[in-house]
Design a protein around this motif. Structure first.
Motif, PDB file in Angstrom:
ATOM      1  N   PHE A  97      22.395 -25.497  18.875  1.00 37.36           N
ATOM      2  CA  PHE A  97      22.644 -26.312  18.098  1.00 37.36           C
ATOM      3  C   PHE A  97      22.883 -27.981  18.685  1.00 37.36           C
ATOM      4  N   GLY A  98      23.476 -27.505  19.718  1.00 37.22           N
ATOM      5  CA  GLY A  98      23.600 -28.632  20.980  1.00 37.22           C
ATOM      6  C   GLY A  98      22.512 -28.831  21.913  1.00 37.22           C
ATOM      7  N   GLY A  99      21.530 -27.598  21.600  1.00 36.83           N
ATOM      8  CA  GLY A  99      19.879 -28.633  22.478  1.00 36.83           C
ATOM      9  C   GLY A  99      19.709 -28.752  21.315  1.00 36.83           C
ATOM     10  N   LEU A 100      19.564 -28.646  19.714  1.00 34.67           N
ATOM     11  CA  LEU A 100      18.858 -29.620  18.920  1.00 34.67           C
ATOM     12  C   LEU A 100      19.402 -30.902  19.022  1.00 34.67           C
ATOM     13  N   LEU A 101      21.087 -31.056  19.169  1.00 37.54           N
ATOM     14  CA  LEU A 101      21.212 -32.188  18.966  1.00 37.54           C
ATOM     15  C   LEU A 101      20.947 -33.084  20.268  1.00 37.54           C
ATOM     16  N   GLU A 102      20.320 -32.958  21.847  1.00 41.67           N
ATOM     17  CA  GLU A 102      20.198 -33.089  22.162  1.00 41.67           C
ATOM     18  C   GLU A 102      18.859 -34.164  22.521  1.00 41.67           C
ATOM     19  N   ALA A 103      18.481 -32.922  22.163  1.00 43.21           N
ATOM     20  CA  ALA A 103      16.647 -33.597  21.702  1.00 43.21           C
ATOM     21  C   ALA A 103      16.316 -34.301  20.911  1.00 43.21           C
ATOM     22  N   SER A 104      17.155 -34.290  19.595  1.00 44.82           N
ATOM     23  CA  SER A 104      17.514 -35.326  18.684  1.00 44.82           C
ATOM     24  C   SER A 104      17.594 -36.656  19.251  1.00 44.82           C
ATOM     25  N   GLY A 105      18.238 -36.698  20.107  1.00 46.47           N
ATOM     26  CA  GLY A 105      19.248 -38.079  20.200  1.00 46.47           C
ATOM     27  C   GLY A 105      20.214 -38.731  20.345  1.00 46.47           C
ATOM     28  N   ALA A 106      21.026 -37.397  19.697  1.00 45.38           N
ATOM     29  CA  ALA A 106      22.221 -37.410  18.581  1.00 45.38           C
ATOM     30  C   ALA A 106      23.263 -37.459  19.877  1.00 45.38           C
ATOM     31  N   GLY A 107      23.194 -37.474  20.629  1.00 44.33           N
ATOM     32  CA  GLY A 107      24.168 -37.877  22.358  1.00 44.33           C
ATOM     33  C   GLY A 107      23.819 -38.931  22.430  1.00 44.33           C
TER      34      GLY A 107
ATOM     35  N   CYS B 216      18.438 -33.851   8.945  1.00 47.43           N
ATOM     36  CA  CYS B 216      18.491 -34.965   9.233  1.00 47.43           C
ATOM     37  C   CYS B 216      17.364 -35.638  10.175  1.00 47.43           C
ATOM     38  N   TYR B 217      17.904 -34.671  11.003  1.00 41.85           N
ATOM     39  CA  TYR B 217      16.481 -35.656  11.703  1.00 41.85           C
ATOM     40  C   TYR B 217      14.479 -35.932  11.306  1.00 41.85           C
ATOM     41  N   LEU B 218      13.840 -34.689  10.523  1.00 44.40           N
ATOM     42  CA  LEU B 218      13.242 -34.813   9.878  1.00 44.40           C
ATOM     43  C   LEU B 218      13.416 -36.625   8.965  1.00 44.40           C
ATOM     44  N   LEU B 219      14.920 -36.090   8.070  1.00 51.86           N
ATOM     45  CA  LEU B 219      14.534 -36.965   6.641  1.00 51.86           C
ATOM     46  C   LEU B 219      14.658 -39.052   7.564  1.00 51.86           C
TER      47      LEU B 219
ATOM     48  N   PHE C 151       5.884 -37.414   8.947  1.00 47.96           N
ATOM     49  CA  PHE C 151       6.370 -36.733   9.929  1.00 47.96           C
ATOM     50  C   PHE C 151       6.375 -35.539  10.641  1.00 47.96           C
ATOM     51  N   ILE C 152       6.545 -34.847  10.053  1.00 52.15           N
ATOM     52  CA  ILE C 152       6.571 -33.336   9.809  1.00 52.15           C
ATOM     53  C   ILE C 152       4.932 -32.858  10.339  1.00 52.15           C
ATOM     54  N   LEU C 153       4.569 -33.782  10.022  1.00 47.81           N
ATOM     55  CA  LEU C 153       3.258 -32.801  10.640  1.00 47.81           C
ATOM     56  C   LEU C 153       2.256 -33.642  12.096  1.00 47.81           C
TER      57      LEU C 153
ATOM     58  N   TRP D 160       7.256 -31.867  15.932  1.00 54.83           N
ATOM     59  CA  TRP D 160       7.407 -30.182  16.375  1.00 54.83           C
ATOM     60  C   TRP D 160       8.295 -30.397  18.462  1.00 54.83           C
ATOM     61  N   MET D 161       7.570 -31.478  19.160  1.00 53.65           N
ATOM     62  CA  MET D 161       8.409 -31.559  20.430  1.00 53.65           C
ATOM     63  C   MET D 161       9.930 -31.796  19.967  1.00 53.65           C
ATOM     64  N   PHE D 162      10.595 -31.750  19.098  1.00 47.93           N
ATOM     65  CA  PHE D 162      11.914 -32.018  19.109  1.00 47.93           C
ATOM     66  C   PHE D 162      11.623 -30.413  18.461  1.00 47.93           C
ATOM     67  N   LEU D 163      11.368 -29.632  17.884  1.00 43.17           N
ATOM     68  CA  LEU D 163      12.176 -28.563  18.176  1.00 43.17           C
ATOM     69  C   LEU D 163      12.289 -27.801  19.044  1.00 43.17           C
ATOM     70  N   TYR D 164      10.787 -27.894  19.774  1.00 41.55           N
ATOM     71  CA  TYR D 164      10.550 -27.012  20.353  1.00 41.55           C
ATOM     72  C   TYR D 164      12.057 -27.366  21.846  1.00 41.55           C
ATOM     73  N   ASN D 165      11.823 -28.472  22.185  1.00 44.91           N
ATOM     74  CA  ASN D 165      13.007 -29.038  23.012  1.00 44.91           C
ATOM     75  C   ASN D 165      14.075 -28.625  23.394  1.00 44.91           C
ATOM     76  N   GLY D 166      14.520 -29.227  21.797  1.00 43.11           N
ATOM     77  CA  GLY D 166      15.399 -28.669  21.470  1.00 43.11           C
ATOM     78  C   GLY D 166      16.372 -27.201  21.057  1.00 43.11           C
ATOM     79  N   LEU D 167      15.334 -26.416  20.827  1.00 42.21           N
ATOM     80  CA  LEU D 167      15.428 -24.515  21.136  1.00 42.21           C
ATOM     81  C   LEU D 167      15.074 -24.278  22.673  1.00 42.21           C
TER      82      LEU D 167
END
Length: 634
Positions: free
Chosen positions: A188-198, A375-378, A387-389, A394-401
């Motif tokens: 969850f924290g990794g996805l937060l970081e990748a999304s720019g939420a930090g 939320c990131y997708l929306l 955007f989903i395509l 997909w790099m956001f998902l990849y980097n977050g995981l």
């Protein structure tokens, strides 16, 4: 060959990390794996990632030395896979011959122990593997020791099997916590970081506190508290948020050692701040059988006190030194900020609601990840419906995981190591002996038992992850304090607090060490300042151990009275240390503030009256003299 190994690790590491995150998320959706086998797979992923990461050497390293390091890492990578695969494929046979072992079991167990020791050395330095080594030596040579430390001793084959192939020790409560709770919140924290939420949380902190005279430091206090509650590591929090907040504090006039101390104290506080508490509340809930919601509610007031006093201290320091607020161009517009990125609060809110409603911790974390992705997708689909395509999504998902698995790998290795120590303490009877020792030495006097437990917790917490240190000490000393009449939740929060505060306690003070490197300040000066700034945190556990009202328990009048007294006492402590309220304190005023602090943090009818009188006299006098000085100046 060295370059080939580096390329190999650079390519394989993210794929293994991605597989680790996907596996753990899949286990939440379809939990078919036996708990011990799940721990084994979790450990296999974690150890593999540690050694793959170590194989990717820096260009600055000498070629010959780098190659040796890579070959050693490759050897331990193979050891990790061999030992964990053996456990997985022979699980049924190991269960059937529980209490018996073969020569192969012993060899495999030894290989696994060596791999865990090397992994913890690579990630946490020499202290943690040294503690495990001492525990193993104690398990074998205990018959040579005197007093409470003496036991009959175990043969090496039996000792090794007892902490590995018997499916205890490494495969115990501590690693189970890592495999079920911690890893999901790391993802969850990794996805937060990748999304720019930090970055969003840091901007929120600047927007909220930036216009005050202590704006730069308040941004560190608020931002590190927000981020630290999620990522589960004070050191990681300092390393991530500190690179932004520490230079900002230095630019506004704070001394380098003070800036580093503020960041380390604020980051450490994230471990005790609800709702996530660095996953501490979830682990505590599992150990003592108390609902998460109750633990989080109990932890709320003490955590707020910790952060408010930290904020007060840095503000008084700014007033005393005449610092100016941050420039307007550095302060984000609140309305625009929340309009653009406010959606990132929804995943945190979702986790809180899910946990409060009784949803399991694992499923709450999993659903929190889903809400975050949506939320990131929306947020991005508003501007780009497709955007989903896109590659960005997909790099956001990849980097977050990948980031999540990378964070989880070090914790898993440490939890496996602490499982060895815990099991040896139980096997040898040392756990019960320590309980007896604390009871005897304290003479069944509560305050002495608390002080001894505090010392033991800080000792184990130095250089060891907060979660692992908490579980270890809770298994040793928790029952003693409960037998002496202290509340179960208070006892476990007491231990957890000091396990977290070990991050700013010299001589190790790992959070202060990282902060001092970023601030380019003297380590010992930074650690000493952090200890002083975090002093309320060292006092708070004693306060809530004796006053359940700080957990919002009891009648409303008592709760209000004690919370108010404690708040005034902690404020006076800050004022005494900083030597300033509305103007510089005289020697007499500082002494009175110290007396007021002592009375406030020990609530009672007479101490409260004394505290209120001193507070009104000193603060009121300061305010009046400050107004007179301003009028005279105009």
């Amino acid at each position: 060959m060295g370059k080939a190994l580096s390329k190999f690790s650079a390519r394989i590491f993210p794929l293994v990390a991605l597989a680790m995150s996907i596996y753990h998320l899949w286990q939440v959706m379809i939990p078919k794996m036996d708990p011990t086998l799940h721990q084994d797979v979790h450990l296999a992923f974690a150890l593999s990632l540690v050694f793959l990461s170590a194989m990717n050497v820096k260009k600055s390293d000498k070629p010959g030395r780098a190659l040796i390091s890579q070959l050693v890492s490759l050897f331990f990578l193979i050891c990790s896979l061999v030992s964990t695969i053996y456990i997985y494929t022979n699980f049924g046979a190991l269960v059937n011959r529980a209490g018996r072992y073969t020569s192969v079991d012993t060899v495999i167990g030894l290989i696994m122990i060596l791999a865990v020791l090397e992994a913890t050395r690579r990630t946490y330095g020499i202290l943690l593997p040294s503690l495990v080594t001492i525990a193993l030596l104690y398990g074998h040579f205990g018959y040579l020791l005197p007093g409470i430390f003496r036991h009959s001793g175990y043969s090496w084959p039996r000792l090794i099997a007892s902490v590995t192939t018997y499916l205890y020790g490494i495969f115990g409560t501590v690693l189970d916590v890592s495999a079920t709770y911690i890893v999901l919140f790391m993802i969850f924290g990794g996805l937060l970081e990748a999304s720019g939420a930090g970055e969003f949380f840091i901007k929120v902190a600047i927007a909220l506190g930036g216009k005050t005279r202590s704006g730069a430091a308040q941004a560190a206090v608020i931002g590190s508290g927000l981020v630290g509650s999620i990522n589960g590591s004070a050191v990681a929090n300092v390393a991530s948020t500190g690179t932004f907040t520490i230079p900002m504090m230095k630019d506004r006039g704070y001394e380098p050692h003070y800036a580093g101390a503020v960041e380390s104290v604020a980051s450490t506080g994230g471990m005790i701040m609800p709702p996530v508490m660095g996953v501490g509340a979830f682990i505590m809930s599992g150990i003592i059988g108390v609902p998460y919601a109750k633990i989080a509610l109990c932890a709320l007031i003490p955590a707020l006190f910790y952060y408010v006093t930290c904020g007060v201290s840095v503000h008084l320091r700014a007033l005393r030194n005449g610092f100016n607020p941050l420039p307007d161009e550095l302060i984000p517009n609140k309305k625009e900020l929340f309009k653009k990125d406010g959606i990132f609060f929804l995943p945190l809110l979702a986790i809180i609601i899910l946990l409060m409603s009784g949803t399991s911790v694992m499923r709450s974390a999993f659903l929190g990840c889903i809400v975050l992705v949506l939320c990131y997708l929306l947020k991005n689909s508003v501007r780009n419906p497709k955007f989903i395509l896109t590659k960005d999504f997909w790099m956001f998902l990849y980097n977050g995981l990948v980031i999540g698995a990378k964070s989880a790998m070090t914790v898993a290795a440490a939890c496996a190591a602490m499982g060895i120590v815990t099991q040896i303490f139980v096997m040898t009877g040392l756990a019960m002996n320590i309980v007896f020792f604390i009871k005897t030495l304290s003479g069944n006097v509560g305050i002495l038992a608390l002080i001894l437990t505090m010392a033991v917790t800080i000792l184990f917490g130095m250089g060891v992850p907060t979660t692992a240190a908490y579980v270890l000490v809770a298994s040793l000393a928790g029952s003693v304090l409960i037998e002496l009449g202290f509340d179960k939740i208070a006892v476990h929060l007491f231990i957890y607090y000091y396990a977290a505060l070990a991050n700013i306690t010299p001589p190790v003070a790992s959070a202060a060490l990282v902060a001092s490197k970023i601030a380019k300040s003297d380590y010992f000066k930074t650690a000493a300042t952090a200890t002083r700034l975090g002093l309320p945190g060292f006092i708070l556990p004693f306060m809530f151990a004796y006053h359940q009202e700080l957990f919002l328990m009891g009648n409303p009048i008592s709760i209000i009275s004690i919370v108010l007294s404690c708040a005034i006492g902690l404020f006076c402590m800050c004022a005494c240390f900083e030597g300033y309220i509305f103007r510089k304190l005289t020697v007499v005023e500082r002494v009175l503030m110290a007396l007021c602090a002592i009375c406030g943090i020990d609530p009672g009818f007479y101490t409260d009256i004394f505290c209120y009188v001193i507070f009104i006299v000193v603060v009121g006098g300061q305010f009046m003299q400050s107004r007179k000085a301003k009028k005279a100046a105009t």
